[in-house]
Design a protein around this motif. Structure first.
Motif, PDB file in Angstrom:
ATOM      1  N   CYS A 101       0.833  -1.217   0.000  1.00 48.12           N
ATOM      2  CA  CYS A 101       0.000   0.000   0.000  1.00 48.12           C
ATOM      3  C   CYS A 101       0.860   1.257   0.000  1.00 48.12           C
ATOM      4  O   CYS A 101       0.566   2.235  -0.690  1.00 48.12           O
ATOM      5  CB  CYS A 101      -0.934  -0.001   1.211  1.00 48.12           C
ATOM      6  N   LYS A 102       1.947   1.228   0.790  1.00 49.16           N
ATOM      7  CA  LYS A 102       2.834   2.390   0.855  1.00 49.16           C
ATOM      8  C   LYS A 102       3.537   2.615  -0.480  1.00 49.16           C
ATOM      9  O   LYS A 102       3.671   3.746  -0.946  1.00 49.16           O
ATOM     10  CB  LYS A 102       3.859   2.186   1.968  1.00 49.16           C
ATOM     11  N   LYS A 103       3.985   1.529  -1.107  1.00 44.72           N
ATOM     12  CA  LYS A 103       4.652   1.642  -2.403  1.00 44.72           C
ATOM     13  C   LYS A 103       3.683   2.117  -3.472  1.00 44.72           C
ATOM     14  O   LYS A 103       4.055   2.874  -4.387  1.00 44.72           O
ATOM     15  CB  LYS A 103       5.228   0.284  -2.810  1.00 44.72           C
ATOM     16  N   LEU A 104       2.441   1.681  -3.348  1.00 44.63           N
ATOM     17  CA  LEU A 104       1.415   1.981  -4.355  1.00 44.63           C
ATOM     18  C   LEU A 104       1.238   3.479  -4.543  1.00 44.63           C
ATOM     19  O   LEU A 104       1.259   3.987  -5.671  1.00 44.63           O
ATOM     20  CB  LEU A 104       0.091   1.335  -3.926  1.00 44.63           C
ATOM     21  N   THR A 105       1.064   4.205  -3.449  1.00 46.14           N
ATOM     22  CA  THR A 105       0.838   5.650  -3.545  1.00 46.14           C
ATOM     23  C   THR A 105       2.134   6.406  -3.826  1.00 46.14           C
ATOM     24  O   THR A 105       2.125   7.415  -4.537  1.00 46.14           O
ATOM     25  CB  THR A 105       0.192   6.180  -2.260  1.00 46.14           C
ATOM     26  N   ASN A 106       3.263   5.930  -3.287  1.00 42.07           N
ATOM     27  CA  ASN A 106       4.544   6.608  -3.522  1.00 42.07           C
ATOM     28  C   ASN A 106       4.906   6.629  -5.001  1.00 42.07           C
ATOM     29  O   ASN A 106       5.466   7.608  -5.507  1.00 42.07           O
ATOM     30  CB  ASN A 106       5.658   5.919  -2.726  1.00 42.07           C
ATOM     31  N   ARG A 107       4.592   5.538  -5.704  1.00 41.39           N
ATOM     32  CA  ARG A 107       4.977   5.419  -7.109  1.00 41.39           C
ATOM     33  C   ARG A 107       4.195   6.366  -8.031  1.00 41.39           C
ATOM     34  O   ARG A 107       4.647   6.653  -9.139  1.00 41.39           O
ATOM     35  CB  ARG A 107       4.791   3.981  -7.570  1.00 41.39           C
ATOM     36  N   VAL A 108       3.036   6.796  -7.603  1.00 44.91           N
ATOM     37  CA  VAL A 108       2.212   7.641  -8.485  1.00 44.91           C
ATOM     38  C   VAL A 108       1.983   9.032  -7.900  1.00 44.91           C
ATOM     39  O   VAL A 108       1.175   9.795  -8.420  1.00 44.91           O
ATOM     40  CB  VAL A 108       0.838   6.967  -8.750  1.00 44.91           C
ATOM     41  N   TYR A 109       2.720   9.367  -6.825  1.00 43.04           N
ATOM     42  CA  TYR A 109       2.434  10.626  -6.134  1.00 43.04           C
ATOM     43  C   TYR A 109       2.628  11.841  -7.042  1.00 43.04           C
ATOM     44  O   TYR A 109       1.924  12.839  -6.930  1.00 43.04           O
ATOM     45  CB  TYR A 109       3.327  10.759  -4.892  1.00 43.04           C
ATOM     46  N   ASP A 110       3.609  11.777  -7.976  1.00 40.48           N
ATOM     47  CA  ASP A 110       3.893  12.917  -8.852  1.00 40.48           C
ATOM     48  C   ASP A 110       3.264  12.780 -10.232  1.00 40.48           C
ATOM     49  O   ASP A 110       3.615  13.529 -11.145  1.00 40.48           O
ATOM     50  CB  ASP A 110       5.410  13.082  -9.002  1.00 40.48           C
TER      51      ASP A 110
END
Length: 346
Positions: free
Chosen positions: A16-25
């Motif tokens: 879940c943490k990786k999921l949002t970090n990868r698309v934050y920008d």
């Protein structure tokens, strides 16, 4: 090495943490590189991206339910029951955290769009530019205030499924404790008038189990950020599909505890109504058992269901007063059923 429920949930939490970090920008990069000309497509990709993840979550929860929520006749609680319970609740909390992360992503993306200045472009068709610039302008004027409605809607599925898993892992044990109780010889015993019943083992075991629930919930509400994520998850689930829940019940840990207790009372009522006959001694015994569980609910600050209150009254009254003005508020089917049970036991 066999993967445990703790390992599974840790894996999901990390994903879940990786999921949002990868698309934050993703959105701000789209604005910088394309002047917002493919914004709709970027949002569609994000919807697809998160949609795949929610499907995998639903599949995982289904597998966990088939493993943890067995309805066998064995009344022994698995040794790792509370570990499983906390793992399921940790998963629910993790989904609440993911929802909050996506909400933060949406807020940041909206802020990036609102502060962005559109510039003319010449290398993309006018139709494409009009579509996406129109979306940017709607957000900048305040006409549109959200981006990820579809993602949030799809998140409701694993959230509700995980909540059901948390409820069912408790009810699975409740049903084991109540299995076969309706066939007990206690309900047809005949003894002297000095007989003073005390709660039977099945009901005290059930009560002790329910009284442990607040302690098991404590780790999830002790710290503010964890409590916030759990409250988010519980505020989104639909408690109305569970028996005895009020439509205005606020979604929080107490609402969840209330839901489990109301479902337990519903299961108890089903068990009681399957008793073939009640002698006078059996009637007093059942009344003592119902009274005991009522005290447990009072200790948990959970209101009794209407059916349990009515059954308690019907068991305490003399048989000839069960169809009097004192019971006219009780549904006829319930009145007739208890009276028939008591008549059969004479």
């Amino acid at each position: 090495m066999k993967r445990t429920s703790v390992d599974t949930v840790r894996e999901v939490e990390s994903s879940c943490k990786k999921l949002t970090n990868r698309v934050y920008d993703a959105v701000v990069t789209c604005l910088k590189l394309t002047n917002g000309n493919v914004l709709s497509d970027v949002i569609a990709v994000l919807e697809f991206y998160f949609g795949l993840f929610t499907e995998k979550l639903s599949s995982l929860i289904k597998d966990m339910r088939s493993t943890y929520c067995t309805s066998g006749k064995d009344d022994a609680m698995p040794e790792d029951h509370w570990i499983r319970f906390q793992s399921c609740f940790k998963l629910l909390q993790t989904l609440g955290s993911l929802y909050n992360e996506i909400k933060s992503l949406e807020e940041q993306s909206l802020a990036d769009i609102q502060s962005f200045t559109l510039t003319p472009t010449t290398f993309i068709t006018h139709t494409w530019r009009s579509r996406d610039h129109g979306l940017v302008e709607e957000i900048q004027t305040g006409e549109k205030t959200n981006l990820f409605d579809k993602i949030f809607k799809e998140m409701l599925t694993p959230l509700n499924e995980c909540n059901k898993l948390c409820v069912e892992i408790v009810l699975c044990n409740v049903k084991k404790y109540l299995h076969g109780v309706h066939l007990s010889e206690e309900w047809t015993k005949r003894e002297g008038p000095v007989f003073t019943p005390s709660p039977l083992t099945y009901i005290t075991t059930l009560g002790d189990y329910l009284l442990l629930l607040p302690q098991q919930l404590e780790p999830f509400v002790a710290e503010q950020h964890q409590s916030h994520d759990l409250d988010t998850a519980l505020s989104l689930v639909d408690f109305n599909e569970f028996a005895g829940m009020n439509e205005d019940m606020e979604g929080d840990a107490f609402a969840w505890l209330t839901c489990v207790c109301q479902s337990t009372l519903f299961t108890l009522v089903e068990t009681i109504l399957r008793i073939p006959r009640l002698s006078e001694v059996g009637c007093r015994q059942l009344s003592a058992d119902v009274s005991y569980l009522s005290n447990v609910m009072a200790a948990l600050e959970v209101p009794l269901s209407r059916d349990v209150i009515d059954i308690g009254l019907l068991l305490s009254l003399p048989l000839d007063r069960c169809n009097s003005d004192e019971t006219k508020h009780i549904p006829k089917y319930l009145c007739n059923k208890i009276v028939a049970m008591r008549n059969a036991g004479l």
